[in-house]
Design a protein around this motif. Structure first.
Motif, mmCIF file in Angstrom:
data_model
loop_
_atom_site.group_PDB
_atom_site.id
_atom_site.type_symbol
_atom_site.label_atom_id
_atom_site.label_comp_id
_atom_site.label_asym_id
_atom_site.label_seq_id
_atom_site.Cartn_x
_atom_site.Cartn_y
_atom_site.Cartn_z
ATOM 1 N N ILE A 1 1.451 -1.346 -2.774
ATOM 2 C CA ILE A 1 2.369 -0.320 -2.269
ATOM 3 C C ILE A 1 2.628 -0.519 -0.781
ATOM 4 C CG2 ILE A 1 2.620 2.154 -1.818
ATOM 5 C CD1 ILE A 1 1.025 2.596 -4.438
ATOM 6 N N TRP B 1 6.186 -1.720 1.150
ATOM 7 C CA TRP B 1 6.798 -0.983 2.257
ATOM 8 C C TRP B 1 6.991 -1.892 3.470
ATOM 9 C CZ3 TRP B 1 4.366 0.283 7.005
ATOM 10 C CH2 TRP B 1 5.181 1.022 7.857
ATOM 11 N N SER C 1 9.818 -4.299 3.088
ATOM 12 C CA SER C 1 11.151 -3.715 2.937
ATOM 13 C C SER C 1 12.025 -3.960 4.166
ATOM 14 C CB SER C 1 11.053 -2.216 2.656
ATOM 15 O OG SER C 1 10.574 -1.533 3.796
ATOM 16 N N VAL D 1 9.223 5.945 4.596
ATOM 17 C CA VAL D 1 7.968 5.847 3.858
ATOM 18 C C VAL D 1 7.854 6.889 2.738
ATOM 19 C CG1 VAL D 1 6.540 7.347 5.295
ATOM 20 C CG2 VAL D 1 5.547 5.316 4.303
ATOM 21 N N TYR E 1 7.271 5.635 -0.855
ATOM 22 C CA TYR E 1 5.977 4.968 -0.985
ATOM 23 C C TYR E 1 4.842 5.994 -0.974
ATOM 24 C CZ TYR E 1 8.927 0.993 -0.072
ATOM 25 O OH TYR E 1 9.920 0.060 -0.153
#
Length: 135
Positions: free
Chosen positions: A37, A41, A44, A59, A62
């Motif tokens: 996870i 992030w 990204s 965020v 996530y």
């Protein structure tokens, strides 16, 4: 008259090895999921453009994934405690609390970023010959 022995024998002691191995396996899997996870992030905003800037996604999505992971850990802790698996219950409780801390910290950081003022105009754009401007 039957008197109880002061020390329990091997047939009276529960075997904790499966509980400990299960707790460790769940911990490794949950840490792996948490790492995925966080890596998603971080990636990204990844760019191979040298002129591009690093700006990751917000965020919030996530944090929802971390919340789902925490909810699964809470369910596992409850089920383990009802079945008498103490090590698994404690480890899953720890994962749940850790996910709560990550959610609160991530929400605070994202809230601060969302409410920060945008950067002002560059003084070098108006007066490029200023001594503090490079070029």
């Amino acid at each position: 008259m039957d008197t109880p022995s002061p020390r329990p024998g091997p047939e009276q002691c529960p075997d904790r090895a499966p509980d400990i191995v299960g707790a460790f396996a769940l911990l490794v899997l949950e840490l792996l999921a948490l790492g995925v996870i966080v890596a998603l992030w971080w990636m990204s905003g990844w760019t191979f453009d040298p002129a591009g800037s690093y700006a990751p996604d917000p965020v919030w999505g996530y944090l929802v994934a971390i919340g789902v992971l925490g909810a699964l850990a809470l369910g596992s802790a409850w089920r383990a405690s009802s079945r008498g698996a103490g090590a698994t219950a404690w480890v899953q409780g720890l994962v749940f609390v850790t996910s709560l801390v990550l959610i609160v910290a991530g929400a605070l950081v994202q809230h601060r970023q969302d409410n920060s003022p945008p950067p002002g105009p560059s003084p070098c754009r108006d007066t490029p010959a200023a001594p503090w401007c490079n070029g």
